[in-house]
Structures are given as structure tokens and as C-alpha cells.
Write a protein that holds these residues in place. Sequence first.
Motif, PDB file in Angstrom:
ATOM      1  N   SER A   1       0.809  -1.220   0.000  1.00 57.89           N
ATOM      2  CA  SER A   1       0.000   0.000   0.000  1.00 57.89           C
ATOM      3  C   SER A   1       0.844   1.272   0.000  1.00 57.89           C
ATOM      4  N   ASN A   2       2.148   1.136   0.188  1.00 55.11           N
ATOM      5  CA  ASN A   2       3.028   2.300   0.235  1.00 55.11           C
ATOM      6  C   ASN A   2       4.142   2.185  -0.795  1.00 55.11           C
ATOM      7  N   ARG A   3       4.697   3.329  -1.140  1.00 58.72           N
ATOM      8  CA  ARG A   3       5.841   3.337  -2.051  1.00 58.72           C
ATOM      9  C   ARG A   3       7.031   2.660  -1.384  1.00 58.72           C
ATOM     10  N   ILE A   4       7.685   1.781  -2.126  1.00 57.61           N
ATOM     11  CA  ILE A   4       8.816   1.027  -1.584  1.00 57.61           C
ATOM     12  C   ILE A   4      10.117   1.747  -1.913  1.00 57.61           C
ATOM     13  N   ARG A   5      10.920   1.989  -0.899  1.00 65.23           N
ATOM     14  CA  ARG A   5      12.262   2.536  -1.087  1.00 65.23           C
ATOM     15  C   ARG A   5      13.252   1.413  -0.764  1.00 65.23           C
ATOM     16  N   TRP A   6      13.862   0.881  -1.804  1.00 64.09           N
ATOM     17  CA  TRP A   6      14.671  -0.316  -1.628  1.00 64.09           C
ATOM     18  C   TRP A   6      15.899  -0.061  -0.762  1.00 64.09           C
ATOM     19  N   THR A   7      16.418   1.163  -0.781  1.00 62.36           N
ATOM     20  CA  THR A   7      17.545   1.474   0.096  1.00 62.36           C
ATOM     21  C   THR A   7      17.141   1.310   1.555  1.00 62.36           C
ATOM     22  N   SER A   8      15.946   1.765   1.894  1.00 60.92           N
ATOM     23  CA  SER A   8      15.448   1.632   3.265  1.00 60.92           C
ATOM     24  C   SER A   8      15.192   0.168   3.609  1.00 60.92           C
ATOM     25  N   VAL A   9      14.655  -0.591   2.650  1.00 64.29           N
ATOM     26  CA  VAL A   9      14.397  -2.010   2.880  1.00 64.29           C
ATOM     27  C   VAL A   9      15.707  -2.738   3.167  1.00 64.29           C
ATOM     28  N   ALA A  10      16.734  -2.456   2.372  1.00 65.79           N
ATOM     29  CA  ALA A  10      18.036  -3.093   2.571  1.00 65.79           C
ATOM     30  C   ALA A  10      18.614  -2.735   3.941  1.00 65.79           C
ATOM     31  N   HIS A  11      18.466  -1.479   4.326  1.00 67.59           N
ATOM     32  CA  HIS A  11      18.994  -1.038   5.624  1.00 67.59           C
ATOM     33  C   HIS A  11      18.230  -1.687   6.777  1.00 67.59           C
ATOM     34  N   ASP A  12      16.902  -1.706   6.671  1.00 67.34           N
ATOM     35  CA  ASP A  12      16.078  -2.269   7.742  1.00 67.34           C
ATOM     36  C   ASP A  12      16.322  -3.766   7.924  1.00 67.34           C
ATOM     37  N   SER A  13      16.719  -4.448   6.842  1.00 67.70           N
ATOM     38  CA  SER A  13      16.999  -5.879   6.919  1.00 67.70           C
ATOM     39  C   SER A  13      18.470  -6.169   7.202  1.00 67.70           C
ATOM     40  N   ASP A  14      19.237  -5.094   7.469  1.00 70.85           N
ATOM     41  CA  ASP A  14      20.636  -5.210   7.905  1.00 70.85           C
ATOM     42  C   ASP A  14      21.540  -5.806   6.836  1.00 70.85           C
ATOM     43  N   TYR A  15      21.251  -5.527   5.565  1.00 74.04           N
ATOM     44  CA  TYR A  15      22.187  -5.893   4.515  1.00 74.04           C
ATOM     45  C   TYR A  15      23.349  -4.909   4.515  1.00 74.04           C
ATOM     46  N   PHE A  16      24.508  -5.359   4.051  1.00 73.41           N
ATOM     47  CA  PHE A  16      25.699  -4.513   4.045  1.00 73.41           C
ATOM     48  C   PHE A  16      25.469  -3.261   3.214  1.00 73.41           C
ATOM     49  N   ASP A  17      24.867  -3.441   2.045  1.00 75.14           N
ATOM     50  CA  ASP A  17      24.502  -2.305   1.199  1.00 75.14           C
ATOM     51  C   ASP A  17      23.432  -2.788   0.228  1.00 75.14           C
ATOM     52  N   GLN A  18      22.959  -1.909  -0.634  1.00 75.70           N
ATOM     53  CA  GLN A  18      21.875  -2.278  -1.536  1.00 75.70           C
ATOM     54  C   GLN A  18      22.314  -3.330  -2.554  1.00 75.70           C
ATOM     55  N   ALA A  19      23.574  -3.291  -2.952  1.00 76.64           N
ATOM     56  CA  ALA A  19      24.069  -4.298  -3.895  1.00 76.64           C
ATOM     57  C   ALA A  19      24.018  -5.690  -3.263  1.00 76.64           C
ATOM     58  N   HIS A  20      24.402  -5.784  -1.987  1.00 76.88           N
ATOM     59  CA  HIS A  20      24.326  -7.051  -1.253  1.00 76.88           C
ATOM     60  C   HIS A  20      22.876  -7.526  -1.186  1.00 76.88           C
ATOM     61  N   PHE A  21      21.975  -6.624  -0.875  1.00 76.62           N
ATOM     62  CA  PHE A  21      20.546  -6.943  -0.809  1.00 76.62           C
ATOM     63  C   PHE A  21      20.040  -7.461  -2.152  1.00 76.62           C
ATOM     64  N   THR A  22      20.379  -6.783  -3.224  1.00 77.12           N
ATOM     65  CA  THR A  22      19.897  -7.169  -4.549  1.00 77.12           C
ATOM     66  C   THR A  22      20.431  -8.536  -4.958  1.00 77.12           C
ATOM     67  N   ARG A  23      21.703  -8.814  -4.662  1.00 76.02           N
ATOM     68  CA  ARG A  23      22.289 -10.117  -5.007  1.00 76.02           C
ATOM     69  C   ARG A  23      21.578 -11.238  -4.267  1.00 76.02           C
ATOM     70  N   ASP A  24      21.346 -11.059  -2.967  1.00 72.95           N
ATOM     71  CA  ASP A  24      20.677 -12.092  -2.190  1.00 72.95           C
ATOM     72  C   ASP A  24      19.246 -12.309  -2.674  1.00 72.95           C
ATOM     73  N   PHE A  25      18.546 -11.224  -2.926  1.00 70.88           N
ATOM     74  CA  PHE A  25      17.163 -11.317  -3.388  1.00 70.88           C
ATOM     75  C   PHE A  25      17.099 -12.060  -4.719  1.00 70.88           C
ATOM     76  N   GLN A  26      17.981 -11.689  -5.645  1.00 66.65           N
ATOM     77  CA  GLN A  26      18.007 -12.326  -6.959  1.00 66.65           C
ATOM     78  C   GLN A  26      18.351 -13.818  -6.836  1.00 66.65           C
ATOM     79  N   ALA A  27      19.257 -14.160  -5.917  1.00 66.79           N
ATOM     80  CA  ALA A  27      19.665 -15.553  -5.754  1.00 66.79           C
ATOM     81  C   ALA A  27      18.498 -16.417  -5.305  1.00 66.79           C
ATOM     82  N   PHE A  28      17.649 -15.908  -4.410  1.00 69.64           N
ATOM     83  CA  PHE A  28      16.541 -16.690  -3.885  1.00 69.64           C
ATOM     84  C   PHE A  28      15.291 -16.610  -4.762  1.00 69.64           C
ATOM     85  N   ALA A  29      15.001 -15.443  -5.282  1.00 71.56           N
ATOM     86  CA  ALA A  29      13.751 -15.245  -6.018  1.00 71.56           C
ATOM     87  C   ALA A  29      13.892 -15.463  -7.513  1.00 71.56           C
TER      88      ALA A  29
END
Length: 286
Positions: free
Chosen positions: A220-248
Motif C-alpha cells: 500500500s506504500n511506495r517502496i524505497r529499496w535502500t530503506s528495505v536493505a537497511h532495515d533488513s541489515d544488509y551490508f549495502d543495496q548491492a548485497h541486498f539485490t544479489r541475495d534477493f536475486q539468488a533466492f527469487a
Amino acid sequence: MTFLWHGVAPPLTRYVNFLYAAQGAMPYSRDGIFPTPAADLKFNFGEPWRVSKRLESPGAASCNQSWCLGLWNQRHFVEWPENTDFIGVSFKPGGAHAFLGVPLSELRNRVVPLEALWGDAAEIRDRLYDAATPERRFALLEDLLLARLADNSGAARLVEHVAGQIVGRHGTIKISDLCDEVGITHKHLITLFDRMVGCTPKQLARLCRFGHTLRNIDLSNRIRWTSVAHDSDYFDQAHFTRDFQAFAGLSPSAYLRKRLAVFAESPDHATIPWVLPAGQICTSSD
């Protein structure tokens, strides 16, 4: 389609997330299932399912009466029958080992007929079928699980504690700190996890963090992926994107776009974040 969820009573709460049941026609004929940190048992009372690692796979497993799904670290696909009728068990990480009695590493990314693990699986399935209502089936399944509960060794309790810490912190805790806390080497912990969970502690942490990310995407809200990566304690957004792509198998933005499309068609289906219709996953518009 009717889905029911059932919480279990102690001592099963140590091992089981919940029981669940489904009856009726699924909204989509084929779904893609993203990995979660859980092993499952399913008892089927309807027509067979087909499960495969790829959408068009000659090696698809035909699931008839009852089966076990080990821990998956990659997405897989389910082809639903015209009408479903089943009951299942979702195990906490390490929980299934106390009931199955085999190394969980042997079940990783696999669907195994329950008859191969429990010789009386067909009889159990028939008893559940005769129970007739989901409520009676849930009560009987709890009794059957209690009768199977076996492993309460020191090693099992240690794995339960460490896995619980990883799950409770959504995968953001340092494994080395947990090893120091329980007084065990990292190598030994990996060996125990491989046998009782079906993955390494680090892999479980990654699955928990990925699952936490999916559950906390607010459509229901606009997603800011930088905030999502930070809130999930990823090292940075690139780390978040790699992990997400690997699983999904999808980028975060492609996943969100497709999940929003499902929400427009079938809002109830979109509330389960680790499931997307196979047609949405396998389009060329990623």
C-alpha cells in the motif's frame, strides 16, 4: 479456495510453526514458491500435484498421497490439481528432524514420498482423511506428531537454541557470536545444522533475512529499496539485490511489480509473499 491455519500446543510449539489445510480451486494453475526457512509435510486427499525446480521440467515430481519437502534454498514450482484438499505441517528450522529421523541434508531441495520415511504413512493419511473436517484432522495430526516425537538430545537442543536465535533476529545475528555463546566451534555447528536443519547456519540466516524482507513489503506504500536493505541489515543495496536475486530469481523491483499485478487480480493470493503465479515469474519483462 479456503485456507485454514492452526496453532499447535506445547510441546509441539518447540518444533512446529503451525498446521494448515486447504480445500477448493487455487486461483492460478501453477505457482512459483520462493524459499523459506521451513520444512513441510503434506497429506493429500485430492488429485496429485506436480512439483519441479523449473517451470517446464521433465523431472517434475508427482505428489500423490503424502510427502515431505525439505528446506529449499531456491524457488520451485507447483502445478495444482483442479481441486485441492490437503493438510500440512510447517516445521521450524531443525524441528522436522525430531520426527523424521533422517539427516535433513538428504531432503534439501527435494520432495520425498513420506512412505520412504514413515512406513505407515499411507495408514496415517487414511486416518486423517476419515477425520472428515479440518478441525478433527488438526487434532488427530497433533496426536500423531506427538507419537512420533523422538529426538530431545543435547545436540538437538543446542541446534534448536541457535536456530531460534537466528530466526528471532531475522538472520541478522553473527554466527561467530552464537558459537561463542554455546561453546561450540563453527565447524561443529555446521555439521549439526547440516544434519538437523538441512543447511548451514549462515544459509539459514540468509533465508530468514530474505523471508523477513518479503513479509515487510507493504504493497500500500511506495517502496524505497535502500530503506528495505537497511532495515533488513544488509551490508549495502548491492548485497541486498544479489541475495534477493539468488533466492527469487527476480530483481526486487521485478518482484514488486509482479506481486502488485497479482494483488490487482487476486488480493488474497498476494497476501502470501513467498508465492507468485508461475506466469508472472516466467515472463520476459524482467
